[in-house]
Design a protein around this motif. Structure first.
Motif, PDB file in Angstrom:
ATOM      1  N   PRO A  19      37.909  -7.281  12.088  1.00 42.85           N
ATOM      2  CA  PRO A  19      37.903  -5.840  12.313  1.00 42.85           C
ATOM      3  C   PRO A  19      37.532  -5.498  13.755  1.00 42.85           C
ATOM      4  O   PRO A  19      36.912  -6.303  14.452  1.00 42.85           O
ATOM      5  N   VAL A  20      37.869  -4.320  14.170  1.00 39.21           N
ATOM      6  CA  VAL A  20      37.566  -3.846  15.511  1.00 39.21           C
ATOM      7  C   VAL A  20      36.047  -3.778  15.677  1.00 39.21           C
ATOM      8  O   VAL A  20      35.327  -3.437  14.731  1.00 39.21           O
ATOM      9  N   ASP A  21      35.552  -4.114  16.876  1.00 37.20           N
ATOM     10  CA  ASP A  21      34.114  -4.048  17.136  1.00 37.20           C
ATOM     11  C   ASP A  21      33.592  -2.652  16.838  1.00 37.20           C
ATOM     12  O   ASP A  21      34.214  -1.653  17.195  1.00 37.20           O
ATOM     13  N   GLY A  22      32.429  -2.589  16.195  1.00 36.72           N
ATOM     14  CA  GLY A  22      31.824  -1.309  15.849  1.00 36.72           C
ATOM     15  C   GLY A  22      32.249  -0.779  14.490  1.00 36.72           C
ATOM     16  O   GLY A  22      31.778   0.269  14.056  1.00 36.72           O
ATOM     17  N   THR A  23      33.137  -1.489  13.804  1.00 31.40           N
ATOM     18  CA  THR A  23      33.582  -1.054  12.488  1.00 31.40           C
ATOM     19  C   THR A  23      32.435  -1.182  11.495  1.00 31.40           C
ATOM     20  O   THR A  23      31.705  -2.163  11.492  1.00 31.40           O
ATOM     21  N   VAL A  24      32.245  -0.160  10.669  1.00 26.62           N
ATOM     22  CA  VAL A  24      31.202  -0.169   9.648  1.00 26.62           C
ATOM     23  C   VAL A  24      31.877  -0.224   8.289  1.00 26.62           C
ATOM     24  O   VAL A  24      32.758   0.576   7.984  1.00 26.62           O
ATOM     25  N   LYS A  25      31.470  -1.177   7.467  1.00 29.38           N
ATOM     26  CA  LYS A  25      32.027  -1.345   6.139  1.00 29.38           C
ATOM     27  C   LYS A  25      31.721  -0.106   5.292  1.00 29.38           C
ATOM     28  O   LYS A  25      30.650   0.487   5.409  1.00 29.38           O
ATOM     29  N   ARG A  26      32.663   0.281   4.442  1.00 31.39           N
ATOM     30  CA  ARG A  26      32.431   1.414   3.553  1.00 31.39           C
ATOM     31  C   ARG A  26      31.206   1.183   2.708  1.00 31.39           C
ATOM     32  O   ARG A  26      31.007   0.111   2.166  1.00 31.39           O
ATOM     33  N   GLY A  27      30.382   2.212   2.596  1.00 36.82           N
ATOM     34  CA  GLY A  27      29.182   2.116   1.796  1.00 36.82           C
ATOM     35  C   GLY A  27      28.011   1.475   2.521  1.00 36.82           C
ATOM     36  O   GLY A  27      26.903   1.483   2.024  1.00 36.82           O
ATOM     37  N   ALA A  28      28.261   0.905   3.703  1.00 38.44           N
ATOM     38  CA  ALA A  28      27.182   0.255   4.451  1.00 38.44           C
ATOM     39  C   ALA A  28      26.450   1.285   5.305  1.00 38.44           C
ATOM     40  O   ALA A  28      26.992   2.331   5.643  1.00 38.44           O
ATOM     41  N   MET A  29      25.214   0.970   5.647  1.00 33.92           N
ATOM     42  CA  MET A  29      24.435   1.855   6.506  1.00 33.92           C
ATOM     43  C   MET A  29      24.894   1.690   7.946  1.00 33.92           C
ATOM     44  O   MET A  29      25.353   0.619   8.341  1.00 33.92           O
ATOM     45  N   SER A 125      16.268 -10.463  11.479  1.00 33.29           N
ATOM     46  CA  SER A 125      17.142 -11.534  10.992  1.00 33.29           C
ATOM     47  C   SER A 125      16.829 -11.902   9.543  1.00 33.29           C
ATOM     48  O   SER A 125      17.657 -12.486   8.860  1.00 33.29           O
ATOM     49  N   GLN A 126      15.642 -11.559   9.065  1.00 29.21           N
ATOM     50  CA  GLN A 126      15.279 -11.862   7.684  1.00 29.21           C
ATOM     51  C   GLN A 126      15.612 -10.718   6.731  1.00 29.21           C
ATOM     52  O   GLN A 126      15.920 -10.938   5.571  1.00 29.21           O
ATOM     53  N   LEU A 127      15.496  -9.481   7.203  1.00 24.95           N
ATOM     54  CA  LEU A 127      15.727  -8.295   6.376  1.00 24.95           C
ATOM     55  C   LEU A 127      16.858  -7.469   6.978  1.00 24.95           C
ATOM     56  O   LEU A 127      16.807  -7.144   8.165  1.00 24.95           O
ATOM     57  N   ASP A 128      17.846  -7.117   6.160  1.00 26.03           N
ATOM     58  CA  ASP A 128      18.905  -6.251   6.684  1.00 26.03           C
ATOM     59  C   ASP A 128      18.373  -4.821   6.799  1.00 26.03           C
ATOM     60  O   ASP A 128      17.229  -4.532   6.433  1.00 26.03           O
ATOM     61  N   ILE A 129      19.185  -3.920   7.305  1.00 28.35           N
ATOM     62  CA  ILE A 129      18.739  -2.548   7.568  1.00 28.35           C
ATOM     63  C   ILE A 129      18.234  -1.869   6.304  1.00 28.35           C
ATOM     64  O   ILE A 129      17.158  -1.258   6.309  1.00 28.35           O
ATOM     65  N   GLU A 130      18.956  -1.977   5.220  1.00 21.57           N
ATOM     66  CA  GLU A 130      18.544  -1.318   3.975  1.00 21.57           C
ATOM     67  C   GLU A 130      17.227  -1.900   3.455  1.00 21.57           C
ATOM     68  O   GLU A 130      16.350  -1.162   2.993  1.00 21.57           O
ATOM     69  N   GLN A 131      17.073  -3.199   3.538  1.00 23.48           N
ATOM     70  CA  GLN A 131      15.833  -3.835   3.075  1.00 23.48           C
ATOM     71  C   GLN A 131      14.642  -3.386   3.926  1.00 23.48           C
ATOM     72  O   GLN A 131      13.558  -3.135   3.399  1.00 23.48           O
ATOM     73  N   ARG A 132      14.843  -3.264   5.240  1.00 22.44           N
ATOM     74  CA  ARG A 132      13.763  -2.800   6.113  1.00 22.44           C
ATOM     75  C   ARG A 132      13.353  -1.375   5.758  1.00 22.44           C
ATOM     76  O   ARG A 132      12.172  -1.049   5.736  1.00 22.44           O
TER      77      ARG A 132
END
Length: 176
Positions: A19-29, A125-132
């Motif tokens: 995907p193009v740089d900066g693309t955000v997956k649907r439903g992702a933060m 690196s251990q916790l993704d954005i949603e987990q943080r």
């Protein structure tokens, strides 16, 4: 047009493209764009998650795994690595329930988890954005005595507060 040419959309060449740089997956933060030195801006960031009981339970689980070893299960800064000064870690970690951390905003706590602070390293690196954000929600809930923080009500404009108090509410017409 009654017979169109076959078109293979999912061919191996197209399917293997990134995907193009900066693309955000649907439903992702959305990604967190602040840099480590942007602490003043981090104070203004709000938790984008509305955490229910399951979200807070996840936040507690992540806290226990990644944070509790230093900051303690009770958020008192006395985890197994410190043990009141008897553990292998010589410096006392910050208590989440007293001192300056108690005054940290959600965005500031998230920023510290993302980039680290003083001796504490980054946990990005251990916790993704949603987990943080779930960990932040858990910490803020515990700082609030175990109750989820209430959303701040929108403050009315100064002139609209006076007019709404003086003006009676209009009567509702009955349906015919």
């Amino acid at each position: 047009m009654y017979e169109s040419r076959a078109y293979e959309f999912y061919n191996p060449r197209l399917a293997s493209l990134k995907p193009v740089d900066g693309t955000v997956k649907r439903g992702a933060m959305l990604p967190y764009h602040l840099k480590a030195e942007d602490t003043a801006q981090a104070n203004l960031v709000k938790n984008p998650l509305v955490l229910d009981e399951a979200g807070l339970k996840d936040g507690k689980r992540y806290y226990d795994i990644y944070c509790g070893v230093c900051h303690g299960q009770k958020l008192d800064g006395n985890g197994p690595l410190y043990k009141g000064g008897d553990g292998p870690y010589p410096a006392a970690p910050a208590s989440m329930l007293t001192g300056k951390v108690l005054g940290y905003t959600e965005g500031r706590i998230f920023h510290v988890i993302t980039y680290g602070y003083n001796v504490m390293g980054s946990y990005a690196s251990q916790l993704d954005i949603e987990q943080r954000w779930k960990v932040v929600g858990y910490i803020k809930t515990m700082q609030n005595g175990g109750k989820a923080p209430e959303a701040a009500p929108a403050a009315p404009a100064a002139d609209s507060a006076a007019t709404t108090a003086a003006t009676p509410a209009p009567a509702v017409a009955a349906a015919h």
